[in-house]
Write a protein that holds these residues in place. Structure first.
Motif, mmCIF file in Angstrom:
data_model
loop_
_atom_site.group_PDB
_atom_site.id
_atom_site.type_symbol
_atom_site.label_atom_id
_atom_site.label_comp_id
_atom_site.label_asym_id
_atom_site.label_seq_id
_atom_site.Cartn_x
_atom_site.Cartn_y
_atom_site.Cartn_z
ATOM 1 N N LEU A 250 0.864 -1.171 0.000
ATOM 2 C CA LEU A 250 0.000 0.000 0.000
ATOM 3 C C LEU A 250 0.907 1.230 0.000
ATOM 4 C CD1 LEU A 250 -3.070 -0.392 0.250
ATOM 5 C CD2 LEU A 250 -2.890 0.275 2.638
ATOM 6 N N ASP A 251 0.394 2.326 -0.510
ATOM 7 C CA ASP A 251 1.167 3.556 -0.519
ATOM 8 C C ASP A 251 1.095 4.208 0.870
ATOM 9 O OD1 ASP A 251 2.495 5.879 -1.180
ATOM 10 O OD2 ASP A 251 0.694 6.823 -2.019
ATOM 11 N N THR A 252 2.081 3.920 1.711
ATOM 12 C CA THR A 252 2.090 4.457 3.074
ATOM 13 C C THR A 252 3.458 5.045 3.411
ATOM 14 O OG1 THR A 252 2.776 2.305 3.954
ATOM 15 C CG2 THR A 252 0.402 2.782 3.938
ATOM 16 N N LYS A 253 3.498 5.821 4.484
ATOM 17 C CA LYS A 253 4.764 6.389 4.934
ATOM 18 C C LYS A 253 5.180 5.848 6.304
ATOM 19 C CE LYS A 253 3.361 10.736 3.818
ATOM 20 N NZ LYS A 253 3.410 12.219 3.727
ATOM 21 N N TYR A 254 4.254 5.255 7.015
ATOM 22 C CA TYR A 254 4.562 4.708 8.355
ATOM 23 C C TYR A 254 4.257 3.215 8.406
ATOM 24 C CZ TYR A 254 5.086 4.713 13.461
ATOM 25 O OH TYR A 254 5.511 4.471 14.747
ATOM 26 N N TYR A 255 3.022 2.842 8.100
ATOM 27 C CA TYR A 255 2.582 1.452 8.190
ATOM 28 C C TYR A 255 3.320 0.551 7.204
ATOM 29 C CZ TYR A 255 -0.536 -2.620 7.868
ATOM 30 O OH TYR A 255 -1.052 -3.885 7.865
ATOM 31 N N THR A 256 3.730 -0.610 7.687
ATOM 32 C CA THR A 256 4.196 -1.685 6.807
ATOM 33 C C THR A 256 3.617 -2.980 7.375
ATOM 34 O OG1 THR A 256 6.169 -2.302 8.092
ATOM 35 C CG2 THR A 256 6.429 -0.507 6.477
ATOM 36 N N PRO A 257 3.546 -4.038 6.581
ATOM 37 C CA PRO A 257 3.058 -5.322 7.124
ATOM 38 C C PRO A 257 3.860 -5.785 8.341
ATOM 39 C CG PRO A 257 3.085 -5.395 4.729
ATOM 40 C CD PRO A 257 3.740 -4.101 5.122
#
Lengths: 277, 277
Positions: A250-257
């Motif tokens: 997903l296009d995120t800046k904080y969250y990752t799996p």
């Protein structure tokens, strides 16, 4: 002349930030609303003197309140955000293709109005066709809807003023009833350094109602102590048992799996707040 | 009269805390040293206007700078702390029974003196028989010792003033040479919100020298942004591959074996700082 905005996060400690401009300031029906321009964090929304969101660090809160529950639910179609009039949580909800309808119930229409005007990067998706915006009392909304939402997020202010009743146990029971049978709920639950007792109470209350209760954290520099917590209640699915290898990019800046799981690993003194003594 | 101490963490943002008393204040040979009593965080050591440690939240930094490398090394016997005159890292080092000798090299003897006097809970173990305290230049110490230490921790101030040379690549090479063949080194490397460029530089420099380089984070409420990073360089052992089920229980308030691993899971914008473009 230099102007500095100071938020007393407790009676004797706070943050202070230089402002270049006051964009808007008014006493709404519910609270004092200030929109200011800071050098360090860009445009900042302040309610009753407390920083709600800023252009620079808003992505942390909005990604973490959203993607953790939505990637825990196998197929979220209908999502409710209580509060969150800045629109940031809604923006993140819309990144999930399974979502057919995202309802925002914000009690203060002025928050929506001025967020659209001054925080377009945050509020810009509120006009999306999948979104329904209601200027209404979230507490009443919850009690008038049964077995309807797959995910409910409570994106509220602190438990003083208009949001106080959103921290009552009866409200969590209402949320349970408003959720579908695989439903998941998340509420912001403040920070463990200054409000450990609140975290303890919220966690215990949610645990009395939901089969699965978990606490997770993130770092928000403009929030008290820099560490923020979310309490998650779930009828069936456990967020820490999600197969994170199956979470799509997903296009995120904080969250990752990977962070989806790691965010639930708590420092010892925080973990202690979630354990019955 | 109310007195508030304000640290400008950047030119336009900071924290502010009510103080009840100034315990000590002097210009040492190296820096301005203030010891103050705050309502929120208890006794606070301030160097050149920057909060170094406080009674209330010191455990985070000291546990995380220490237990991560010491539980990554299979048998740390000789440990060096560069800086860290408050003694907090040494206190944590001594919790490891394998450690035979812990050397503290602090350039400013006044930091040690006033920490012992005003921060006894932090500095109280500096007189332990396993500890050797040297008031000396850590940079020179490193260059005069080869193949000697199993773990080296750089517990420095910011890269301005006396600590500037502790952020140079040549210093990291010196540390590599001062370490034994399974040696591990950790340095505090500031926060990603205000000093992303520094993290990027330190990480790249360490990566050029050490086979294993990792970044990890923790939450320190009195430090800029509330998120602090440590850069770890290791000759052999990877901290994320430690069998955390074998880590013995320790008396800690922040560190846990699970957090040992989770602390290395970085928010996306922080992870990006560690990746070569």
């Amino acid at each position: 002349m230099e102007l500095w905005f100071t938020e007393k996060q407790t009676a004797t400690h706070g943050i202070t930030s230089k402002i270049s401009k006051t964009l808007h300031s008014e006493q709404t029906e519910f609270q004092k609303l200030d929109m200011i321009e800071t050098d360090q964090f860009g445009t900042m929304l302040v309610l009753d003197g407390m920083v709600m969101t800023t252009d620079v660090d808003e992505f942390v809160y909005h990604e973490m309140v959203t993607h953790v529950p939505l990637f825990t639910h196998p197929n979220p179609k209908k999502v409710l955000v209580v509060g969150g009039g800045d629109g940031g949580a809604i923006r993140e909800v819309l990144k999930h293709p399974s979502v057919e309808k995202a309802v925002l119930v914000e009690i203060d229409g002025k928050v929506i109005e001025y967020s659209k005007q001054y925080l377009p990067n945050i509020a810009g998706k509120l006009d999306d066709p999948r979104v329904e915006v209601q200027v209404d009392d979230g507490f009443m909304h919850i009690h008038n809807h049964k077995n309807e939402y797959d995910v409910i997020m409570v994106d509220s202010t602190e438990p003083v003023g208009p949001a106080a009743k959103l921290f009552e146990k009866g409200f969590y029971q209402g949320i349970y009833d408003a959720l579908t049978e695989e439903g998941i709920f998340v509420a912001q639950s403040d920070n463990p350094w200054f409000h450990g007792d609140l975290i303890k109470k919220v966690f215990a209350d949610v645990q009395d109602i939901f089969p699965v209760t978990r606490l997770y954290t993130c770092n928000i520099p403009t929030y008290p102590s820099g560490m923020w917590t979310f309490t998650l209640g779930s009828k069936k699915h456990d967020p820490v048992e999600v197969d994170i290898t199956k979470i799509p990019e997903l296009d995120t800046k904080y969250y990752t799996p990977e962070l989806h799981r790691a965010a639930f690993v708590l420092p010892k003194f925080v973990k202690d707040l979630t354990e019955k003594k």
